[in-house]
Design a protein around this motif. Sequence first.
Motif, PDB file in Angstrom:
ATOM      1  N   LYS B 113     -76.586  15.809  87.548  1.00 25.21           N
ATOM      2  CA  LYS B 113     -77.946  16.439  87.007  1.00 25.21           C
ATOM      3  C   LYS B 113     -77.570  18.013  86.913  1.00 25.21           C
ATOM      4  O   LYS B 113     -77.058  18.533  87.856  1.00 25.21           O
ATOM      5  N   GLN B 114     -78.484  18.394  85.928  1.00 27.42           N
ATOM      6  CA  GLN B 114     -78.544  19.986  86.059  1.00 27.42           C
ATOM      7  C   GLN B 114     -80.011  20.431  85.896  1.00 27.42           C
ATOM      8  O   GLN B 114     -80.784  19.729  85.005  1.00 27.42           O
ATOM      9  N   PRO B 115     -80.504  21.328  86.348  1.00 26.98           N
ATOM     10  CA  PRO B 115     -81.787  21.827  86.309  1.00 26.98           C
ATOM     11  C   PRO B 115     -81.763  22.352  84.871  1.00 26.98           C
ATOM     12  O   PRO B 115     -80.839  22.885  84.109  1.00 26.98           O
ATOM     13  N   VAL B 116     -82.964  21.865  84.110  1.00 24.52           N
ATOM     14  CA  VAL B 116     -83.125  22.318  82.664  1.00 24.52           C
ATOM     15  C   VAL B 116     -82.815  23.961  82.340  1.00 24.52           C
ATOM     16  O   VAL B 116     -82.513  24.237  81.507  1.00 24.52           O
ATOM     17  N   ARG B 117     -83.553  24.643  83.261  1.00 26.00           N
ATOM     18  CA  ARG B 117     -83.356  26.009  83.302  1.00 26.00           C
ATOM     19  C   ARG B 117     -81.919  26.590  83.191  1.00 26.00           C
ATOM     20  O   ARG B 117     -81.425  27.317  82.547  1.00 26.00           O
ATOM     21  N   ALA B 118     -80.991  25.723  84.077  1.00 28.32           N
ATOM     22  CA  ALA B 118     -79.706  26.194  84.151  1.00 28.32           C
ATOM     23  C   ALA B 118     -78.900  26.000  82.925  1.00 28.32           C
ATOM     24  O   ALA B 118     -78.141  26.469  82.579  1.00 28.32           O
ATOM     25  N   ALA B 119     -79.321  24.603  82.539  1.00 29.65           N
ATOM     26  CA  ALA B 119     -78.629  24.157  81.222  1.00 29.65           C
ATOM     27  C   ALA B 119     -78.991  25.228  79.963  1.00 29.65           C
ATOM     28  O   ALA B 119     -78.158  25.472  79.203  1.00 29.65           O
ATOM     29  N   ARG B 120     -80.196  25.690  80.197  1.00 31.72           N
ATOM     30  CA  ARG B 120     -80.739  26.589  79.106  1.00 31.72           C
ATOM     31  C   ARG B 120     -80.051  27.855  79.215  1.00 31.72           C
ATOM     32  O   ARG B 120     -79.480  28.372  78.193  1.00 31.72           O
ATOM     33  N   ALA B 121     -79.845  28.456  80.145  1.00 29.70           N
ATOM     34  CA  ALA B 121     -79.392  29.701  80.708  1.00 29.70           C
ATOM     35  C   ALA B 121     -77.727  29.581  80.094  1.00 29.70           C
ATOM     36  O   ALA B 121     -77.074  30.251  79.403  1.00 29.70           O
ATOM     37  N   PHE B 122     -77.179  28.533  80.539  1.00 27.02           N
ATOM     38  CA  PHE B 122     -75.812  28.304  80.148  1.00 27.02           C
ATOM     39  C   PHE B 122     -75.578  28.436  78.664  1.00 27.02           C
ATOM     40  O   PHE B 122     -74.880  29.010  78.147  1.00 27.02           O
ATOM     41  N   GLU B 123     -76.295  27.760  78.038  1.00 28.64           N
ATOM     42  CA  GLU B 123     -76.413  27.572  76.450  1.00 28.64           C
ATOM     43  C   GLU B 123     -76.590  28.843  75.976  1.00 28.64           C
ATOM     44  O   GLU B 123     -75.776  29.504  75.093  1.00 28.64           O
ATOM     45  N   ALA B 124     -77.515  29.741  76.517  1.00 32.26           N
ATOM     46  CA  ALA B 124     -77.671  31.256  75.861  1.00 32.26           C
ATOM     47  C   ALA B 124     -76.723  31.955  76.203  1.00 32.26           C
ATOM     48  O   ALA B 124     -76.211  32.708  75.183  1.00 32.26           O
ATOM     49  N   GLN B 125     -75.811  31.877  77.326  1.00 31.08           N
ATOM     50  CA  GLN B 125     -74.648  32.450  77.323  1.00 31.08           C
ATOM     51  C   GLN B 125     -73.712  32.360  76.297  1.00 31.08           C
ATOM     52  O   GLN B 125     -72.872  33.065  75.815  1.00 31.08           O
ATOM     53  N   ILE B 126     -73.171  30.902  76.193  1.00 31.65           N
ATOM     54  CA  ILE B 126     -72.270  30.705  74.962  1.00 31.65           C
ATOM     55  C   ILE B 126     -72.865  31.181  73.604  1.00 31.65           C
ATOM     56  O   ILE B 126     -71.937  31.667  72.948  1.00 31.65           O
ATOM     57  N   GLN B 127     -74.125  31.067  73.549  1.00 34.67           N
ATOM     58  CA  GLN B 127     -74.577  31.787  72.192  1.00 34.67           C
ATOM     59  C   GLN B 127     -74.168  33.176  72.201  1.00 34.67           C
ATOM     60  O   GLN B 127     -74.010  33.820  71.164  1.00 34.67           O
ATOM     61  N   LEU B 128     -74.595  33.905  73.023  1.00 34.69           N
ATOM     62  CA  LEU B 128     -74.300  35.392  73.255  1.00 34.69           C
ATOM     63  C   LEU B 128     -72.948  35.488  73.115  1.00 34.69           C
ATOM     64  O   LEU B 128     -72.624  36.685  72.182  1.00 34.69           O
ATOM     65  N   LYS B 129     -72.072  34.875  73.541  1.00 35.73           N
ATOM     66  CA  LYS B 129     -70.660  35.356  73.347  1.00 35.73           C
ATOM     67  C   LYS B 129     -70.246  35.109  72.220  1.00 35.73           C
ATOM     68  O   LYS B 129     -69.402  35.879  71.419  1.00 35.73           O
ATOM     69  N   THR B 130     -70.896  33.888  71.242  1.00 36.91           N
ATOM     70  CA  THR B 130     -70.395  33.759  69.767  1.00 36.91           C
ATOM     71  C   THR B 130     -70.847  34.725  69.047  1.00 36.91           C
ATOM     72  O   THR B 130     -70.470  35.546  68.179  1.00 36.91           O
TER      73      THR B 130
END
Lengths: 372, 172
Positions: B113-130
């Motif tokens: 399980k992941q907190p939704v917040r953490a999952a979102r933050a993680f996705e945002a980070q990947i998006q920022l890198k791109t």
Amino acid sequence: MPIHNILTNTGEWLHGDGPHSQIVISSRVRFARNLRGYAFPGWAKRAERLQVLEAVKPRVEELPEMADAYSVFSQDLSVIEKQVLVERHLVSREHAAKGAGSAVVINRSQTLSIMINEEDHLRLQAIRSGLQLQEIFQMIDQADSALEQKLDFAFHPELGYLTACPTNVGTGMRASAMVHLPALVMSEQINQVIQAVNKIGLAVRGLYGEGTEALGNLFQVSNQTTLGEKEEEIIARLQKVIEQIIGHEQNARQILLQKKPNTLLDHVGRGYGILVHAHSMSSKEALNLLSFIKLGIDLQLFPEVCRQPVDQLFIETQPAHLQKGSQRKLAAEERDVLRAEIIRAKLASFPKPEAGRLKWTRPEQGEPEALE
Amino acid sequence: MNCDVCQQTSATVFLTQIVEGKMQKVNLCEACSKEKGVTNSTGFALADVLLGLGAAQEIERGGGVQKCPACGFSHADFKKTGRLGCARCYDTFAEGLSGLLKGMHKGTVHTGKQPVRAARAFEAQIQLKTLHRELRKAVAEENYESAARLRDQIRRLEVPVPGGAAGTAGVV
């Protein structure tokens, strides 16, 4: 809800009507969670612990499951009240030792309890009678997801949920079942079972968890590791192992019944004799003897109506439960006398165990698979 | 080998201690070890008792950093308690912990399980890198129109989530 209601009414798990409840007393799942940006409770300064408590307690009380819950600060509970909650498995022994800065919130049916500032900022725990690991996992998962919307939990992309103790990191989840295994103990197979269970990464402990003795032939089986496996996988593995243990206990009972019926009758008969006639009894002795009465009911030596009173005695003869009725703390000898008195009174209405009735019908058919 | 304390009886207790980051070896006879409380189990590091023998040493393999910058927790505190001070300690003592966790758990990476917040933050980070990569490319190609668009997108994503930044309070 006042503490009085909790103290006088036993929770759902003590009514003993869940699946496989002859052998599985209860199932439990707990999640450990911490807030980001605050030291863990054991290291935090008092002011920081109070900040966490202030931030978390209202959020916990808001949960739909906690409507009309029992919510209390640790310093407002007496030593005996805390111990009653420990004996009911509603708070941990560690949490009971806490004073100001900690709290616990327990729902009406005593199936969900959330400890604040135990070893971790939050310990969510669900407990139900019988083998119901999936059901309680869902219950606690829901409560966790609801809390997570309002609280920022410390989470690491690789290590998962971060906990004070590295043994809990990852899922932060410990799932366990309490099982009653008198036939495996009597036939001296219990150590083999424990070893087999240990080999596949599960732990077997005594009645009150880590470092406690196995009294009354009661054992707790739980997952040992929390990192590298999904919650559902851990639950499924535990469920499978518990089902196998149930099968082995059932087999052991059947074999004893066929090959050593007199040993069985002797244990139950002696247990009954002592419980009915003793005037002083330690809680250890009571648990061990009550275990044989419980087995006697499973073997139909006593009528089924005896089941609930015996299950209640398991908890009512514990030290704090004995003392909650009296105004003062009782000395050990006084407790032993009172314990014997309560047991005699309850067993007075029981018929004598009758050897002729000895019979055991396997509740669920099917051979157990060998433990790996 | 004779006892380091009395220099008379032969030593039977060999003690290795790490004091202030330095290894110290002491050889003692039975009588002296009792006197010094060495065989007394309370002198044993609690971390070893709770987490298995060697846990207290394992944490020190990280070397370097002795104290967590976020909460002030040290190696010595871990040895004493077998617990960590705060969530940041997992980064501070990452090197020492990795060996410990490997021996303790089934795997080394959380898959549950992941907190939704953490999952979102993680996705945002990947998006920022791109987006950053695309921005560099656009600048290199002197495609200023799309570079400006990318820059605006990055700015929007970089607005911190309230309460979500590391080190701030965990309450939203």
